[in-house]
Each structure stands twice: as structure tokens, then as C-alpha cells.
Design a protein around this motif. Structure first.
Motif, PDB file in Angstrom:
ATOM      1  N   ASN A  68      20.093  24.248  57.056  1.00 13.99           N
ATOM      2  CA  ASN A  68      20.844  24.883  58.140  1.00 13.99           C
ATOM      3  C   ASN A  68      22.179  25.424  57.648  1.00 13.99           C
ATOM      4  O   ASN A  68      22.600  26.519  58.039  1.00 13.99           O
ATOM      5  CB  ASN A  68      21.072  23.883  59.279  1.00 13.99           C
ATOM      6  N   ARG A  69      22.857  24.648  56.821  1.00 12.21           N
ATOM      7  CA  ARG A  69      24.154  25.109  56.313  1.00 12.21           C
ATOM      8  C   ARG A  69      23.995  26.371  55.473  1.00 12.21           C
ATOM      9  O   ARG A  69      24.784  27.317  55.609  1.00 12.21           O
ATOM     10  CB  ARG A  69      24.813  23.999  55.491  1.00 12.21           C
ATOM     11  N   LYS A 124      22.957  29.273  57.864  1.00  8.79           N
ATOM     12  CA  LYS A 124      24.045  29.712  58.740  1.00  8.79           C
ATOM     13  C   LYS A 124      25.067  30.542  57.984  1.00  8.79           C
ATOM     14  O   LYS A 124      25.639  31.498  58.524  1.00  8.79           O
ATOM     15  CB  LYS A 124      24.696  28.494  59.399  1.00  8.79           C
ATOM     16  N   ARG A 134      23.327  32.064  62.077  1.00  7.32           N
ATOM     17  CA  ARG A 134      22.465  31.390  63.062  1.00  7.32           C
ATOM     18  C   ARG A 134      21.882  30.112  62.461  1.00  7.32           C
ATOM     19  O   ARG A 134      21.801  29.960  61.253  1.00  7.32           O
ATOM     20  CB  ARG A 134      21.317  32.303  63.508  1.00  7.32           C
ATOM     21  N   ARG A 135      21.451  29.211  63.349  1.00  3.11           N
ATOM     22  CA  ARG A 135      20.754  28.011  62.922  1.00  3.11           C
ATOM     23  C   ARG A 135      19.260  28.318  62.783  1.00  3.11           C
ATOM     24  O   ARG A 135      18.742  29.208  63.438  1.00  3.11           O
ATOM     25  CB  ARG A 135      20.960  26.866  63.928  1.00  3.11           C
TER      26      ARG A 135
END
Length: 263
Positions: free
Chosen positions: A96-97, A100, A105-106
Motif C-alpha cells: 500500500n505504501r 500510494k 490511492r490505496r
């Protein structure tokens, strides 16, 4: 005449039709409700979970997204459910990091753990398309199997395998899981119609809308454990920009099981 209700659930490229006996409005004192046996209730719960997951996958994922299996190095797979769950969360947090930073966005995902009775330990994840390089950088505990989704938007078989994996994990751990699967926040929900009233004959007849093809393996006829009346549920897939050839298996569902280990 028995009156039935037929509801339509729209999820992505699919429509599911569900027919069941309409319960009449009862004035005054109701008769005692018939409860299904624990075995029947468990079977009903698993069937509902499979359909719920099918609709969730169909609504949120598409061709080009990925089915990923995360494996552990030989002899290093954790025994505890909690440790496996933490490993999966850490992987998705890293992913996710990275995602993003690139998109703002996730990432969208649905995951399940496989804990086999013979010692198998895997994580299975459906997630939106990401570079394989990034996936491998985020999972350092073993091998990774990556398969692109290539159906016509119907991921029913993947949902069936996911629920089966969760059920096997419960049996192997000899306890009930908190969740059968884990999903990212913000996933879209399928749209369910209010329902149409029909006669029993019409409601229990399979009707394929124009421009759709029937997923024949999805057909489930049964008897309600509550009132003893027949039920029906089946799924149809929209065929876009191509001819609907019902003589062929057009809802290509690939085998969602991981590739066999080598060595």
C-alpha cells in the motif's frame, strides 16, 4: 398459487438471479419457526459466504488484475494463525505504501489464508494490477505465484476456492476464524433489486437475458430449510463486443489453486 420473489444482483459484468418463496404477511400470532439443523445451517452459511464473495470480486476486479499466492520458504512457515495473519498484513502495508506513493490511492484486495491439514501454508490474494517486481520486493518470506485474471469478469470459482481454504483452515486450527476472508476498505458493493413477484413456474425457470451467457456451473437448486419450498440461484455473464455462443464455455474460469511446489 405459490408466489415467489425473484431478485437480481448486479455485480460488475454479471447478473445473479435468486428465486425463493415469498413469505405471506401473517396477522396475529405466528406459528413457531422451524430451525435448520446445525449441519444444514453451516452449509447454508458457507453457500451465502461464497455468493457474497463472488459478488464482491465481480464488482471490484477485472481482467488484468491479479491472483497472487504468497508462499513460505521450506521449513519456515509459521504454525500459528496469528503469525500468518500478521505476515499478510505486513505485506499489504508495504504494498500500500509503495502503491500510494505512485498513484495517490490505496490498493484494492481480497485475501484468505490457506492452512492445510498436511502442513500447507499459503496466502491467496486477489488484487488490482501491480508490477510483479514490486510484489516480490514486498514479500521476502518465500516464493510468489502470480496469475492474471482472464475471465469475462466472473470470479465465482475463485470465491469457491477462497471459502474452501478458509473452511480448511478452521478445521486444521480446530477453531472458528474471526473472518473467512479479509478485504480492503472502500470496495464497491453489488446492487440488489427489490425483487419481482412471480408464479412458482416462472420463478423457477432459468432465463438468460439478451447479451448474456449462462454460467451453467453456478446453477444451484435446493429446498429451503425454513419452509421446505424450492429455491433457485444462478449467474449470467455479459458478453461485450462479441457474439454470445452458448455452445461454448465462455465464462473461462482458470484454476485458482497455486502452482505445485518444485523440489
Amino acid at each position: 398459487m405459490n408466489c415467489y420473489t425473484v431478485k437480481t444482483i448486479r455485480a460488475g459484468n454479471t447478473k445473479t438471479f435468486r428465486a425463493y418463496k415469498t413469505r405471506p404477511k401473517i396477522r396475529g400470532k405466528r406459528s413457531p419457526k422451524t430451525e435448520p439443523t446445525p449441519e444444514a445451517q453451516k452449509k447454508n452459511n458457507l453457500a451465502r459466504a461464497t455468493w457474497t464473495l463472488t459478488w464482491l470480486l465481480n464488482e471490484n476486479f477485472r481482467d488484468g488484475d491479479l491472483l497472487v499466492t504468497l508462499k513460505y520458504k521450506k521449513g519456515e512457515a509459521p504454525e500459528e494463525y496469528e503469525t500468518m495473519n500478521r505476515d499478510a498484513r505486513n505485506f499489504l502495508d508495504k504494498l500500500n505504501r509503495r502503491y500510494k506513493r505512485m498513484t495517490g490511492r490505496r490498493i484494492r484486495y481480497v485475501r484468505v489464508m490457506e492452512i492445510g491439514k498436511q502442513g500447507a501454508r499459503h496466502h491467496h490474494v486477489v488484487l488490482q494490477e501491480v508490477e510483479s517486481r514490486i510484489l516480490r520486493e514486498c514479500w521476502q518470506k518465500g516464493g510468489i505465484d502470480i496469475k492474471p485474471l482472464y475471465t469475462d469478469g466472473n470470479y465465482r470459482r475463485i470465491a469457491e476456492y477462497f471459502v474452501k481454504y478458509a473452511q480448511t483452515a478452521e478445521e486444521a486450527q480446530r477453531r472458528e476464524m474471526k473472518k473467512l476472508w479479509y478485504a480492503s476498505k472502500g470496495l464497491k458493493r453489488p446492487k440488489e433489486s427489490k425483487g419481482r413477484k412471480m408464479s412458482e413456474r416462472k420463478a423457477l425457470e432459468i432465463r438468460v437475458p439478451e447479451g448474456y451467457v449462462l454460467d451453467e456451473e453456478s446453477i444451484r437448486r435446493g429446498t429451503s430449510s425454513y419452509d421446505g419450498f424450492e429455491t433457485l440461484i444462478y449467474l449470467c455473464v455479459r458478453m461485450e463486443r462479441r457474439k454470445c455462443d452458448r455452445s461454448k464455455n465462455l465464462h473461462r474460469n482458470h484454476d485458482p489453486r497455486p502452482s505445485p511446489e518444485k523440489g
